[in-house]
Design a protein around this motif. Structure first.
Motif, short mmCIF file in Angstrom:
data_model
loop_
_atom_site.label_atom_id
_atom_site.label_comp_id
_atom_site.label_asym_id
_atom_site.label_seq_id
_atom_site.Cartn_x
_atom_site.Cartn_y
_atom_site.Cartn_z
N ALA B 12 42.29 32.08 39.45
CA ALA B 12 41.38 33.22 39.39
C ALA B 12 41.14 33.85 40.77
N HIS B 13 41.61 33.19 41.85
CA HIS B 13 41.29 33.70 43.18
C HIS B 13 42.48 34.03 44.06
N VAL B 14 43.69 33.90 43.52
CA VAL B 14 44.88 34.17 44.34
C VAL B 14 45.07 35.68 44.51
N VAL B 15 45.10 36.10 45.76
CA VAL B 15 45.33 37.51 46.08
C VAL B 15 46.83 37.74 46.27
N HIS B 16 47.48 36.73 46.87
CA HIS B 16 48.90 36.88 47.20
C HIS B 16 49.47 35.50 47.48
N LEU B 24 46.94 33.40 49.68
CA LEU B 24 45.76 34.05 50.22
C LEU B 24 44.71 34.02 49.11
N TYR B 26 40.88 34.60 47.63
CA TYR B 26 39.68 35.42 47.81
C TYR B 26 38.46 34.51 47.81
N ASP B 28 34.45 34.16 47.31
CA ASP B 28 33.31 34.85 46.71
C ASP B 28 32.03 34.66 47.51
N ARG B 29 31.87 33.45 48.04
CA ARG B 29 30.59 33.07 48.63
C ARG B 29 30.79 32.39 49.98
N GLY B 121 32.60 29.09 38.77
CA GLY B 121 33.74 29.99 38.83
C GLY B 121 33.94 30.69 40.16
N THR B 122 33.13 30.33 41.17
CA THR B 122 33.29 30.98 42.47
C THR B 122 34.12 30.12 43.42
N GLN B 156 37.47 38.22 54.04
CA GLN B 156 37.00 37.72 52.74
C GLN B 156 38.04 36.81 52.09
N CYS B 157 39.00 36.34 52.88
CA CYS B 157 40.07 35.51 52.34
C CYS B 157 40.38 34.35 53.26
N TRP B 159 43.86 31.47 53.97
CA TRP B 159 45.18 30.97 53.57
C TRP B 159 45.04 29.51 53.17
#
Ligand code: SF4
Lengths: 212, 467
Positions: B12-16, B24, B26, B28-29, B121-122, B156-157, B159
């Protein structure tokens, strides 16, 4: 991070081997909450005759006249000429922070300690490894000629001496790219800025409560 | 394909993703405190950057905060500067900060869940290793270094490479007086402090589902002591009920939407884990550490181990060094070791539920005409947050502690890391101070320290300090 393309700078010869990070920036300065401002305390124990402390003003401290960086002819130097195993000792990133803050952008030596070498690239300093004979020759020329300066061209991977000689050097292509473009780790991630924004837009729709 | 809870949080959090698997993620908190953030903020400013999303950040000073006479300010100038620097950075960038005078101030890992800042979920990070605590909510939470703090602020990310997964399954019913911390210490005793290295650990099984949220936080908090990258527990009714009661919980339609997603945050039936550890709850006894590492742990009724019985030469010399440092003799029954100081607190055990349990013991002691023993030089209770403190006072718990001879302090990390004034002075004469606290690590508070597991402290152990 400032990009590093071509640098033209006065040379300061630091004629000692095994200069460790504690000599570059003594441990009492690590308590600082900052990563800048270490320049006045770079080489503190060699540079001053008294003991330096964080928070203490450096303006009226007694300078050690014998220390090379205190000599008038080397004021404003931005290229440091050093001997083997430069930057050994602890892994403190405060060492390149101090050198950078002092004004050095290039360090030339026959060899460097590994972690220090890596840390230099992260902080916009170009460490150059040259054969011991070549470094010897640069030391000789720097001592003899007042105002001795070198021109370092990262793209071409060459150092030009005042007489027009060119010395080639090696550099890892990935690191070269980062320095040339002034990319730090954050800079590299920011190359993905469009993807991050696209992800964020989607996430804002799926989980709006996280964005309030 | 059946996925684990970790897989779901990760996906749910993979940007790339790079070809070599580096992803990468993302974030959330982001929880921020005064010790690991100053250079990150400075780096940000020097590069002319600003925090990517200020609403994702909650800041509070905790490590350097005095737990007594707070109105007099912070005496140590280095500590004071760190706290003032956090205040200034938060003001400059418009970040939400619960400052030293705010009633909501507390330990980052206590206030995140308390505020509903920590949500299922964060992805949640903080420049502090015990960030794994927040995994109790079905979140992916882990600690990061200062350069990564700066990286998250700016982008906000982060690796990351995907971890392996481990399921620690505890089935059955915990015995009387056996708590989440005993489960954690029991697990660490079995797999060692490096046993979780490279893994994201999910705690499951009926004994875990029976734990209240506070217990699950204690458990996930300690996952890091087993070397794990993160600890987590699946979402269930308890998670939802806890979150719903917090000030920042989503409201109305958002709640419904959130709840629907959060309910899916469990490992699917048949999901494959890289490693599984099964423990019978009935086998776990109250634990206490005797040495300088959380894996040097025995049950309260046991004796201090004998290095001659160590499984190998390396462990033998480890044990010998630990005994020497602690000033303990092999084969001493744990219950016969005098305690010099008692510290109830830290992000492991300083929530209202923990204090209620501890207060029960204090009440029992006072009722039996007992008090903190004369050989105990200091006994203090440090609530995890201002709100925990207020709640405890509303319930009258502080009176139980005070009556039993404890000091009742203001919230913060206190003796856990001893960056503030709550330092143990190492006595030059024997006996050395021995302290019952949540952490056991050489030199962490400057003296030999025991992780007396805790709450409630094992009856007999407590006898010693309350005699
Ligand atoms: S209580 Fe201890 S472990 Fe927890 S955040 Fe504070 S110093 Fe770290």
């Amino acid at each position: 991070m400032k990009p590093f393309t071509k640098h033209d700078g006065l040379v300061a010869p630091l004629d000692r081997a095994n200069v460790d990070t504690d000599a570059i920036i003594p441990k009492q300065f690590l308590k600082s909450i900052k990563r800048s401002g270490f320049g006045p305390n770079a080489f503190d124990e060699w540079r001053y005759l008294d003991q330096g402390e964080p928070g203490k003003s450096n303006h009226d401290r007694p300078l050690n006249p014998d220390f090379v960086l205190n000599q008038a002819r080397y004021q404003g130097a931005s290229v440091l000429l050093a001997r083997e195993n430069f930057g050994c000792g602890s892994s403190r990133e405060h060492a390149p922070w101090a050198l950078e803050d002092y004004g050095f952008r290039v360090i030339i030596a026959p060899s460097f300690a590994d972690i220090f070498f890596n840390n230099c690239f992260k902080n916009g300093i170009l460490p150059i490894v040259l054969p011991a004979e070549t470094v010897d020759r640069l030391f000789r020329e720097a001592f003899v000629n007042e105002g001795y300066a070198l021109t370092v061209d990262l793209a071409a991977q060459t150092i030009a001496t005042p007489t027009g000689d060119r010395i080639a050097f090696d550099v890892d292509p990935e690191r070269k790219n980062r320095l040339l473009n002034g990319l730090d780790d954050i800079g590299i991630t920011l190359q993905f800025v469009d993807r991050i924004k696209a992800y964020e837009t989607q996430r804002r729709q799926e989980a709006p409560w996280l964005f309030q | 394909m059946a996925r684990t809870l970790y897989d779901k949080l990760w996906d749910a959090h993979v940007v790339h993703t790079e070809p070599d698997g580096a992803a990468l993620l993302y974030i959330d908190r982001h929880l921020v405190h005064e010790v690991t953030s100053p250079q990150a903020f400075e780096g940000l400013k020097l590069a002319g950057r600003a925090p990517w999303r200020t609403a994702s950040i909650l800041a509070t000073p905790d490590h350097n905060i005095p737990t007594a006479d707070r109105d007099k300010g912070i005496v140590d100038p280095v500590s004071r500067t760190q706290v003032e620097t956090l205040d200034a950075n938060c003001a400059e960038f418009g970040l939400t900060e619960f400052g030293m005078a705010d009633p909501r101030q507390g330990i980052v890992h206590v206030i995140g869940p308390e505020q509903g800042f920590t949500l299922p979920g964060t992805t949640l990070v903080c420049g502090d290793s015990h960030t794994s605590t927040h995994g109790a909510f079905g979140a992916l939470a882990f600690g990061i270094g200062t350069s990564e703090v700066e990286h998250v602020l700016a982008t906000q990310c982060l690796w990351q490479k995907k971890s392996k997964t481990m399921l620690v399954k505890v089935e059955g019913q915990l015995g009387k007086g056996v708590t989440a911390k005993d489960i954690a210490l029991d697990v660490i005793g079995r797999i060692g402090t490096a046993g979780g290295t490279g893994y994201a650990v999910e705690f499951g099984g009926s004994a875990i589902r029976a734990l209240p949220m506070e217990g699950r936080m204690t458990l996930c908090n300690m996952a890091i002591e087993a070397g794990a990258r993160a600890g987590m527990v699946a979402v269930d009714e308890k998670t939802l009920a806890y979150v719903k009661a917090t000030p920042r919980a989503p409201k109305g339609e958002n709640w419904d939407k959130a709840e629907a997603w959060w309910r899916t945050l469990v490992s699917d039936a048949g999901a494959a884990f890289d490693a599984i550890l099964e423990i019978q709850a009935e086998d776990i006894r109250p634990q206490v550490t005797w040495g300088t590492s959380p894996e040097m742990v025995v049950s309260v009724g046991d004796k201090v181990p004998d290095p001659n019985n160590a499984p190998n030469a390396v462990k033998k010399s480890d044990w010998e060094r630990a005994l020497h440092y602690m000033g303990l003799a092999a084969n001493t029954p744990i219950a016969e070791i005098p305690v010099d100081k008692v510290f109830i607190g830290s992000c492991t055990n300083s929530r209202i539920e923990d204090l209620r349990e501890a207060a029960k013991v204090a009440r029992w002691a006072t009722g039996a005409g007992r008090k903190v023993a004369g050989n105990v030089k200091l006994a203090m209770v440090v609530p995890g947050s201002g709100l925990v403190k207020a709640q405890a006072e509303a319930e009258g718990l502080h009176k139980d502690f005070l009556a039993a001879g404890f000091e009742w302090r203001d919230p913060g990390c206190s003796m856990c890391l001893a960056m503030n004034a709550d330092r143990l002075e190492r006595a030059s004469a024997v006996p050395r101070p021995r302290t019952a606290t949540s952490k056991a690590a050489r030199g962490r508070v400057g003296v030999p320290t025991w992780s007396a597991r805790p709450w409630p402290p094992p009856r007999r152990f407590m006898d010693i300090s309350l005699m």
